[in-house]
Design a protein around this motif. Structure first.
Motif, PDB file in Angstrom:
ATOM      1  N   UNK A  71      15.637  63.721  50.312  1.00 48.12           N
ATOM      2  CA  UNK A  71      16.333  62.626  49.643  1.00 48.12           C
ATOM      3  C   UNK A  71      15.342  61.644  49.038  1.00 48.12           C
ATOM      4  N   UNK A  72      14.123  61.567  49.584  1.00 48.07           N
ATOM      5  CA  UNK A  72      13.112  60.691  48.997  1.00 48.07           C
ATOM      6  C   UNK A  72      12.759  61.118  47.577  1.00 48.07           C
ATOM      7  N   UNK A  75      15.241  59.338  45.505  1.00 45.71           N
ATOM      8  CA  UNK A  75      14.925  57.915  45.400  1.00 45.71           C
ATOM      9  C   UNK A  75      13.900  57.656  44.302  1.00 45.71           C
ATOM     10  N   UNK A  76      12.911  58.516  44.223  1.00 46.96           N
ATOM     11  CA  UNK A  76      11.793  58.276  43.311  1.00 46.96           C
ATOM     12  C   UNK A  76      12.072  58.692  41.881  1.00 46.96           C
ATOM     13  N   UNK A  77      13.252  59.259  41.601  1.00 43.37           N
ATOM     14  CA  UNK A  77      13.550  59.723  40.252  1.00 43.37           C
ATOM     15  C   UNK A  77      14.835  59.117  39.694  1.00 43.37           C
ATOM     16  N   UNK A  78      15.313  58.020  40.277  1.00 45.97           N
ATOM     17  CA  UNK A  78      16.593  57.451  39.874  1.00 45.97           C
ATOM     18  C   UNK A  78      16.409  55.996  39.462  1.00 45.97           C
ATOM     19  N   UNK A  79      17.084  55.613  38.389  1.00 48.57           N
ATOM     20  CA  UNK A  79      16.968  54.245  37.873  1.00 48.57           C
ATOM     21  C   UNK A  79      17.439  53.235  38.905  1.00 48.57           C
ATOM     22  N   UNK A  80      16.668  52.168  39.081  1.00 52.16           N
ATOM     23  CA  UNK A  80      16.960  51.076  40.017  1.00 52.16           C
ATOM     24  C   UNK A  80      17.147  51.563  41.455  1.00 52.16           C
ATOM     25  N   UNK A  82      14.482  52.892  44.698  1.00 58.41           N
ATOM     26  CA  UNK A  82      13.058  52.952  45.015  1.00 58.41           C
ATOM     27  C   UNK A  82      12.862  53.195  46.496  1.00 58.41           C
ATOM     28  N   UNK A  83      11.875  54.014  46.822  1.00 62.77           N
ATOM     29  CA  UNK A  83      11.467  54.224  48.210  1.00 62.77           C
ATOM     30  C   UNK A  83      10.719  52.982  48.689  1.00 62.77           C
TER      31      UNK A  83
END
Length: 761
Positions: A71-72, A75-80, A82-83
């Motif tokens: 799932x991380x 997190x790192x590839x989605x707008x707004x 962040x990990x």
């Protein structure tokens, strides 16, 4: 960032100049609109284009194309999105899933797996991995009307693949990286009773050697072994043709390093030579069991009755050597035990003019947090000198000299710390969410949730001095009485960390309305505007020095949001956007009292606002190439910070930003599927600078922006494929967090190459 922009531009040029052979081989339906994506996180089956909420959807195809593992990766590839601190959590629109003011017990965002809410302590491994997952939905913005508990910032909804009741089939995958990270995955399923009862079994075994070498223990601190098992039954009885029942069970065992791992930064080339020196073993072990029963019955016409029952049990063991040296100075050992039961009943209506959901919800979580740690505190020379001077024993200068001399004998105060903090949270709610078409184009949106919560928190702590106090005559016989007094003060300071068992119950009622309008300008262009209230529940916070549980109240926010949903070029291009503004009051923060190191508890002291937008686009260039991109922007700010009159907290958060709230997040990628079997993906993500701490000195806790590029290329046939992949292709060197005073940092993942093979039948 310039390099990423050029790379994306180059990819687009390559796509537009694709070989003529690929164009000639395009099937007859090339360029036709992509299959509609159905969003389920709002408890109604609406298409992505019909969903007003800002939602990013990661499909099975994208998981496969980008080789997403955890799932991380989402997190790192989605707008707004962040990990945060390692893999401990995430932010949605700049809001940490565990709150932004370092106070409070409730979460602000929850991850659900097949309808089961997962405790935040278990999010860094196991149940959130993406093998055999059908879809991931990231709901940005308050979801309190629909999701209720712990959804002020949003939510993440993971749906795993259902069994087939018609045909047998399976999937398998093997992956191996240069860092000896090995993953073996398999799934198989089909009808036990044709067209009536289906079974699906999936398993994934991961063995990762790790990349942070502990030179003291001669092992890797971040070594990982994990096993994820899942079984699902789907029953569509012919005797009751309108009934569907899905029963799932997920068992995860993770045995590995701590939730995050530090790398020493006082060595040469520490990005490529990652070492640690702690003398204690690092552990981050998770045992989780999740069971979900989902029932759905079509009553008649537009009415559907649903029931979702979930139960999960999570045990987490977290042990870390916090001093990071070969000496046995500090270690933290925390143990978390949670049992969660939920029951939801929904009635969905999907008529020509009116559609929506009416439901009832029950939630019960029992948990216990235990600590058994060895800690050190710096000897408080300022406190000692003030005590000596204010008591009239000596001058201010002499008091300072004596306190410094004492600290030379006892530079740190070692202690053993134990605590036990049971909790119970019980919530009941009724909710509704709907849409009424006033005309064929104009709609009114509305909903509400009435939430009743009762929680009970208990806490008990015990601290004991584990060192050797300076002898009374250590500074000379003349100072022996004074040193004896200081020694007693040190023991009293340690005793302040102990508190007798205390318990407190709180009850809260919250009414959370939602209202809005929507306009379909054309079949492919819709704009909407919504206003909704959200909240984070209150509770009780332990004040160790006073041996009390101090109550604090809920947080509330109002969110104002505009959305655009559009499709162009006969459906080949989708462009969606949301803009938002949030006002947030009564935020839960930590305050200190009387100057004591352990005299602290949670209070409602913060007020803030945030605003920004997300824009996401997907496009099909032709039968070979498709592109996707997103951009997110958020600005966060504490407007006021009003503490109780008796608080001694000196750090005013006014005009500071939320921690781990990047102002800009950008991502994009390109897929290629050639008729000769060649497949490829190139994707990149950018996150701007973030502050890893909170407070007026947060500029000292800034880590720079980073751009990470990933790639995959392979050969795919009908039933199998082989591929190579690269993570962090250009070896971007970046930090997630830095602990400068101890020469330690959490570093971003290094350049990694690997190979893999998949089979499908």
């Amino acid at each position: 960032m310039k390099r990423t922009t050029m790379l994306m531009a180059g990819a687009a040029v390559t796509a537009l100049s694709a070989p003529a052979l690929a164009e000639e081989a395009a099937p007859a339906n090339a360029g036709s609109p992509a299959e509609e994506i159905i969003v389920t996180g709002e408890k109604s089956s609406r298409t992505l284009q019909e969903t007003v909420t800002s939602v990013a959807v990661v499909t099975t195809q994208r998981i496969k194309d980008e080789n997403l593992i955890t799932i991380q990766d989402v997190y790192n590839r989605t707008a707004n999105l962040s990990e945060t601190y390692g893999s401990t959590g995430f932010t949605i629109r700049g809001i940490n899933n565990n709150g932004v003011g370092s106070g409070g017990n409730a979460a602000t965002a929850t991850v659900y797996i097949d309808g089961a809410p997962i405790p935040s302590r278990a999010l860094y491994g196991g149940p959130t991995d993406l093998w055999d997952v059908q879809q991931v939905e990231v709901l940005r913005g308050p979801q309190s009307t629909i999701q209720g508990l712990n959804a002020l910032a949003g939510g993440v909804v993971i749906t795993t693949k259902d069994p087939s009741t018609t045909t047998w089939g399976g999937d398998a995958r093997v992956q191996w990286t240069e860092h000896n990270d090995r993953t073996f995955s398999a799934a198989i399923g089909g009808p036990l009773i044709q067209d009536e009862l289906g079974l699906r079994l999936s398993a994934e075994r991961r063995a990762d050697r790790g990349i942070i070498k502990n030179v003291t223990r001669d092992e890797y601190n971040d070594e990982l072994k994990a096993l994820n098992l899942r079984g699902k039954l789907k029953w569509t009885p012919q005797a009751v043709p309108d009934l569907t029942a899905v029963l799932s069970y997920n068992r995860v065992r993770r045995d590995g390093g701590y939730v995050y791992e530090y790398t020493r930064t006082d060595t040469e080339d520490f990005y490529d030579n990652r070492i640690a020196k702690g003398n204690r073993e690092s552990e981050g072990n998770i045992d989780s069991d999740i069971a979900v029963l989902n029932l759905s019955y079509d009553l008649s016409g537009p009415l559907t009755l649903s029931s979702v029952t979930s139960w999960n049990k999570v045990d987490v063991r977290s042990v870390v050597d916090t001093d990071g040296t070969p000496e046995d100075l500090q270690n933290i050992a925390n143990f978390y035990h949670y049992k969660t039961l939920t029951q939801e009943v929904r009635l969905n209506y999907d008529g020509d003019r009116l559609s929506g959901v009416l439901g009832a919800w029950y939630y019960r979580r029992k948990g216990d947090t235990e600590a058994n740690s060895n800690l050190t505190m710096n000897t408080p020379t300022g406190t000692i000198s003030n005590l000596l001077f204010n008591s009239g024993l000596m001058s201010e200068e002499a008091a300072q000299q004596l306190s410094n001399a004492y600290a030379a004998q006892l530079p740190a105060i070692p202690l053993h710390y134990e605590s036990d903090a049971p909790e119970k949270v019980e919530t009941m709610a009724i909710f509704a969410d709907g849409r009424f078409h006033v005309t064929d184009r104009f709609s009114i949106l509305g909903g509400f949730r009435f939430d009743h919560e009762k929680n009970r928190y208990t806490a008990e702590t015990l601290a004991a001095f584990t060192g050797t106090l300076p002898a009374p005559n250590a500074l000379g016989d003349a100072y022996a009485p004074v040193v004896s007094v200081i020694n007693q003060g040190v023991l009293g300071l340690v005793a302040d960390a102990s508190s007798a068992r205390a318990s407190n119950s709180r009850t809260f009622d919250a009414f959370l309305p939602k209202m809005g309008i929507s306009m379909d300008w054309t079949p492919d262009l819709t704009t909407s505007f919504t206003v909704q209230r959200a909240y984070r529940s209150g509770g009780s916070s332990q004040n160790p020095a006073r041996a009390e549980l101090i109550p604090y109240d809920p947080e509330y926010s109002w969110n104002y949001e505009a959305s655009l949903r559009s499709q162009w070029l006969d459906g080949r291009l989708t462009l969606n956007a949301n803009a938002f503004y949030m006002e947030w009051k009564d935020q839960q923060v930590t305050a200190y009292f009387s100057g004591g190191q352990y005299d602290y508890n949670t209070v409602n002291a913060g007020e803030s606002h945030l605003y920004g937008f997300e824009v996401e686009a997907t496009g099909e260039l032709n039968s070979v190439f498709d592109l996707y991109a997103s951009v997110g922007h958020v600005r966060t700010k504490f407007d006021d910070f009003i503490l109780p009159d008796n608080s001694t907290t000196t750090d005013d958060l006014t005009d500071t930003q939320f921690p781990y709230a990047p102002r800009w997040t950008l991502a994009g990628g390109m897929n290629a599927h050639f008729d000769n079997g060649i497949i490829a993906n190139l994707n990149a993500s950018y996150r701007s600078k973030v502050f890893t701490g909170i407070g007026s000195d947060q500029s000292n806790f800034a880590v720079g922006g980073r751009t990470v590029v990933n790639a995959k290329i392979g050969y795919e046939m009908e039933h199998w494929s082989i591929f190579g992949f690269a993570r962090n292709l250009f070896d971007e060197e970046y930090k997630q967090y830095t602990f400068a005073s101890r020469n330690q940092s959490i570093l971003g993942k290094p350049q990694t190459f690997g190979i893999g093979m998949e089979m499908h039948w």
